[in-house]
Design an enzyme around this catalytic site. Sequence first.
Site, mmCIF file in Angstrom:
data_model
loop_
_atom_site.group_PDB
_atom_site.id
_atom_site.type_symbol
_atom_site.label_atom_id
_atom_site.label_comp_id
_atom_site.label_asym_id
_atom_site.label_seq_id
_atom_site.Cartn_x
_atom_site.Cartn_y
_atom_site.Cartn_z
ATOM 1 C CG ASP A 534 73.251 41.961 38.918
ATOM 2 O OD1 ASP A 534 74.253 42.180 38.206
ATOM 3 O OD2 ASP A 534 72.854 40.823 39.207
ATOM 4 C CB THR A 536 72.279 37.803 35.711
ATOM 5 O OG1 THR A 536 73.104 38.010 34.577
ATOM 6 C CG2 THR A 536 71.733 36.380 35.702
ATOM 7 C CG ASP A 733 69.598 37.983 41.526
ATOM 8 O OD1 ASP A 733 70.694 38.481 41.183
ATOM 9 O OD2 ASP A 733 69.057 37.040 40.927
#
Length: 845
Positions: A534, A536, A733
């Site tokens: 990912d 961000t 996350d």
Amino acid sequence: MIHTYNITGMTCDGCRAKVEKSLHTIEGIKAKVSLNPPTATITMEKHISIEKLQEALSAAGKYTIEMSKVEVIEYSETNKATEKSCCSTPSHHHKKESTLPSNAQAKYYCPMHCEGEKVYDKAGDCPVCGMDLVKASELTVSKTQYTCPMHPEVIQEDPGSCPICGMDLVAMEPSESEDQKTYTDLVKKMKIAVVFTVPIFIIAMIDMAHNNPLLQLMDSAKWNWVQLIFSLPVVFYACWIFFVRAWKSIITWNLNMFTLIGIGTGVSFLFSLVGMFFPDIFPSEFKTEHGTVLLYFEATTVILTLVLLGQLLEARAHSQTSGAIKELLKLAPTEATLVSEGSDKVISIHDIKKGDLLRVKPGDKIPVDGKITDGESSIDEAMITGEPIPVDKKKDDIIIAGTINGNKSFVMIAEKVGSETLLSQIVQMVNDASRSRAPIQKLADSIAKYFVPTVVIISLITFLIWANFGPEPALVYGFINAIAVLIIACPCALGLATPMSVMVGVGKGAQSGVLIKNAEALENMNKVNVLITDKTGTITEGKPSVEKIYSTNNSDTDLLQSIASLNQYSEHPLAQAVVNFAKSKSISLIEVKDFEAVAGKGVTGTVSNKKVALGNKKLMEQVKATVSEDLENKIIAEQKLGKTVSYIAVDGIAVGFVSILDAIKESSAAAIKELMRQGVEVIMLTGDNENTAKAVADELGLASYKAGCLPEDKLKEIKKLQAEGKIVAMAGDGINDAPALAQADIGIAMGTGTDVAIESAKITLVKGDLLGIVKAKNLSHAVMKNIKQNLFFAFFYNVLGVPIAAGVLYPFFGILLSPMIAALAMSFSSVSVIVNALRLKNLKL
């Protein structure tokens, strides 16, 4: 309820029918078994344990059953045909046999995990392999008690003064650990064994001399009586446990190392007894020149003493393999300073409650997880994250239990206590993972199953060959070599090869900020050839900040108030950045109606009777908002600078945007470069737009990336790669990443992310840094290399040792292996495996 299980061992339709028929013998279930894929769909009236299902299959043949990775659970009551995937949280859950149950603390388990997660209430030996049971680590800090040095009958939970004499109470010394007790008991038995074995050995060795001086004191028959008397404490006290284990292994048919030791030394001892009391029944080749039978008391006692020495060394080495858990437990302080009603009071860590204010003084350990409410300091987090440089912390910053305060004092508020703290979760995860079984261990288990019977057969064949074709005294040669074959074989070296490396490796990872959920993840990480990441919070800091608000016709202040009010209900870090920006401008938040978070797109709601939408271009398309060409050009220009831009629409018209900067972590580029050097393809999948994604990918040197990905897009991409035969790791996350993390072969969660993401992952990086993936990859490689070294050593040792003990070198070199030397070699084989595993403690990650 309906469960789906995987079946192994089926090779044809006949097998399928046999498995289905055997499952139907269990009352209360209906089973449908398929061969391709090899699964069983079972409808149960009530819960039936997997152990009972396995029992039915074992009666039918060599079939095994285990829960499917993606389980389907249906309930016939109020919610019929409800499907649960691996990404969901089913209300009915089967725990795999890979870890000890959470209630296993202070209980005992086999270090070779012969019975999976089974634990025992008392110390003893494993009924399968006969090894000493090991005490599971206490996962909570023992509560310190205090006593008076003058009045030991005074014991209380908190420090203070003695109610009798007024002296300060002192902390009571902790009691001796179970590991130490086992070791101390073995040392005591070892001393007794040596005291009585050495004289026997000396008598036997001198008897081989040409002019035996001992015969001037007594004849050989009387010296045989001395050997017998001296051997009794060794056989019936110091080493009697070996015969007990051998007997258990035979009557339960769980043949193991002690079966071979018991048979070998037992035959030697009984032969010697019969030789003393009934010498006339033996042929002359078993007798000495003095007419007495050749006795083997020295062989029996020396072999048993050497095996005891091996157990002693093994107990000492084994205690070091769980050193990581013990070191982690030491991080937690036993006391804390409570700030209450304007004064400070020292309390036990067990008495801390959520919301308590605690004072942390210079050099103190942080007692629980929480936030700084007053003051600032630098915190040494090396013991949790593996990073040696202290981190500056100020008001509202999060601090972690077990980390060490620098040279300033501050006040914190307790937010997570007891088992909720990150330290407690780390200890629990390490404990579970270190007890789990790696897939590679199945090889050793399969061989060990047939190992002991094979060795016994080889021993009998050895005796027959020597007795019939060997030189005189042929029977003596046959007897000695058969005993040597039994003694030198060591199935425990095979059994310990994997669990020891896993235990040390998992502990090493935890000390470096890499938390591994189970041994399977540790093994598979070495095979990963694609990393999906990912953006961000994974590649970037995850601490976005608003660069600017642009409005086409409204005032920036009004627009900021609308979007900040809308974002106050969202958990996304970009939303929090907007809220924080509004607060910094002293803008108050107002009521929002009809709030909705649209996964992967943004948020919508009604603010001041206007329909407001904030998100990406896909959201604008969903709410059918009109975007002017001029506004679109301005947004593209921002995106090309690597910034994340959210469109703002009011009543169906795009009226502006918010530009957010989330800096790339300094370590991301180095981590990605190293992973690609190791042959791992790195692909960035982000929900952000094409322009921003390209800017980030270019900066990192990433050739593969996809923008505008929704959660289901990430899931599809992983499935596609897996269908191509790739071993895929996924790093993320957020809540949106949870399905992808669960689908990936290895899910890697950033410790700075959400609990849902961490729960879905198999590896957690405490620091939330891509360099942690490099550490995990290096650790996996080192552990697998170590396991293969152990397995090679165990296989090579037995393949080489057994034939030499049988006497294959005698026709060529005249070399025979004494049973005593065989015992020494056997004892050190298991110790060598453990010592090799301990080398992982010095691994540089």
